[in-house]
Design a protein around this motif. Structure first.
Motif, short mmCIF file in Angstrom:
data_model
loop_
_atom_site.label_atom_id
_atom_site.label_comp_id
_atom_site.label_asym_id
_atom_site.label_seq_id
_atom_site.Cartn_x
_atom_site.Cartn_y
_atom_site.Cartn_z
N GLN A 89 0.38 -1.44 0.08
CA GLN A 89 0.18 -0.23 -0.25
C GLN A 89 0.39 0.47 -0.08
O GLN A 89 1.87 1.56 0.47
N ALA A 90 0.55 2.44 -0.86
CA ALA A 90 1.10 3.24 -0.80
C ALA A 90 0.15 4.71 -0.88
O ALA A 90 -0.79 4.66 -1.01
N SER A 91 0.65 5.35 0.58
CA SER A 91 0.14 6.58 0.86
C SER A 91 1.01 8.64 1.13
O SER A 91 2.16 7.90 1.32
N GLY A 92 0.30 8.99 0.86
CA GLY A 92 0.70 10.64 0.70
C GLY A 92 1.47 10.52 2.62
O GLY A 92 2.12 10.64 2.47
N GLY A 93 -0.18 10.49 2.69
CA GLY A 93 0.52 10.45 4.09
C GLY A 93 0.69 9.64 5.36
O GLY A 93 1.15 8.64 4.82
N VAL A 94 0.94 10.01 6.60
CA VAL A 94 1.16 8.27 7.30
C VAL A 94 -0.30 8.39 8.24
O VAL A 94 -0.72 8.32 9.06
N PHE A 95 -0.38 6.51 7.90
CA PHE A 95 -1.54 6.54 8.10
C PHE A 95 -2.10 4.94 9.66
O PHE A 95 -2.41 4.52 10.04
N SER A 96 -0.53 4.58 9.22
CA SER A 96 0.12 2.74 10.40
C SER A 96 -0.18 3.19 11.89
O SER A 96 -0.81 2.66 12.72
N GLY A 106 -0.39 7.20 14.69
CA GLY A 106 -1.05 8.50 14.95
C GLY A 106 -2.58 9.41 14.67
O GLY A 106 -3.24 8.25 14.32
N SER A 107 -2.91 9.72 14.04
CA SER A 107 -4.37 10.61 14.10
C SER A 107 -4.61 10.18 13.20
O SER A 107 -6.35 10.23 12.62
N ASN A 108 -4.10 9.47 11.80
CA ASN A 108 -4.76 9.20 10.78
C ASN A 108 -5.19 8.24 10.52
O ASN A 108 -5.80 7.29 9.94
N ALA A 109 -4.74 7.47 11.57
CA ALA A 109 -4.68 6.02 12.02
C ALA A 109 -6.45 5.15 11.84
O ALA A 109 -6.34 4.37 11.82
N GLN A 110 -7.17 6.18 12.79
CA GLN A 110 -8.55 6.05 12.31
C GLN A 110 -9.58 6.09 11.52
O GLN A 110 -10.78 6.06 10.60
N MET A 111 -8.61 6.87 10.27
CA MET A 111 -9.32 7.13 8.99
C MET A 111 -8.86 6.23 7.49
O MET A 111 -8.86 5.79 6.62
N GLU A 112 -7.63 5.20 8.41
CA GLU A 112 -7.15 3.49 7.13
C GLU A 112 -8.20 2.81 7.31
O GLU A 112 -8.43 2.11 8.31
N PHE A 113 -8.70 2.67 6.36
CA PHE A 113 -9.75 1.11 6.31
C PHE A 113 -9.30 0.75 4.74
O PHE A 113 -9.88 -1.10 5.64
N THR A 114 -8.28 0.45 4.51
CA THR A 114 -7.70 -0.37 3.60
C THR A 114 -7.19 -2.10 4.00
O THR A 114 -7.42 -2.87 3.49
N ILE A 115 -6.04 -2.11 4.47
CA ILE A 115 -5.52 -2.60 5.17
C ILE A 115 -6.09 -3.69 6.46
O ILE A 115 -6.43 -5.08 5.86
N PRO A 116 -6.94 -3.35 7.05
CA PRO A 116 -7.46 -3.84 8.33
C PRO A 116 -8.61 -4.65 6.78
O PRO A 116 -9.16 -5.37 7.56
#
Length: 208
Positions: A139-146, A148-158
């Motif tokens: 997975q590639a992303s412009g931001g950090v989603f693993s 921090g605050s963005n983690a709650q918005m990362e739905f693809t890998i789960p």
């Protein structure tokens, strides 16, 4: 051992894409005769629309004869499913778009989640039929989603882990992230770290 690589980037030939760079790094580690690459942007993947639903209803429920168009449509879906089932190793490469997976990847998933072929219910209990298969998500992303605050918005890998491992019964589903490509980390450093992670997971991924 066959490895099927599903590349969901909309431009699979872009040299700047972190998604494509991870795919190229992995391809360099695989034997050419044992790998198949599907670029979804160029593939004939039919979405689940009314035509598909009507075809499934006639085949599974009513057992009515199909017309020529429905026969061709079902054959195409069956070919996608057969290709998926034939590869003990699956790689899904995708960019993170608006906190979700690209639409063409969802279309492909809807072509391979087929009752009695990749999963079934026996006495009301779900049974995934893909045991022995392994998956690696790139997975590639412009931001950090693993984290921090963005983690709650990362739905693809789960989502992909739940689908492949929990629903279809894959024996393992691992993930590698090239994240922060548009932040201070930068594209080059993010891809370098991701490629190192691919190297670290490769032997276990390919092991029988």
């Amino acid at each position: 051992m066959k490895t099927l690589i599903i590349n969901a980037h909309p431009d699979p030939h872009s040299t700047l894409s972190a998604t494509n760079q991870m795919v190229r790094h992995l391809l360099a580690k695989l034997s050419a005769q044992d790998v198949e690459v599907v670029n979804l942007a160029e593939a004939d993947i039919h979405p689940v629309d009314k035509a598909v639903l009507d075809t499934f209803a006639q085949t599974l429920l009513n057992q009515e004869p199909l017309d020529a168009a429905q026969t061709q449509l079902l054959a195409r879906i069956n070919a996608v499913t057969a290709q998926f089932k034939s590869a003990p190793r699956l790689v899904i490469a995708l960019p993170l778009y608006n906190f979700g997976i690209p639409a063409r990847l969802k279309n492909w998933i809807d072509n391979i989640v087929i009752p009695e072929q990749t999963f079934k219910y026996e006495n009301g209990i779900l049974q995934g039929l893909m045991s022995g298969h392994k998956a690696l998500i790139l997975q590639a992303s412009g931001g950090v989603f693993s984290s921090g605050s963005n983690a709650q918005m990362e739905f693809t890998i789960p989502y992909l882990k739940a689908l492949l491992g929990g629903f279809l019964g894959f024996s393992s589903v691992e993930a590698v992230r090239a994240e922060g490509t548009m932040e201070r980390i930068g594209l080059e450093a993010a891809v370098k770290q991701a490629c190192a992670d691919i190297d670290a997971k490769f032997e276990a991924f390919m092991a029988e």
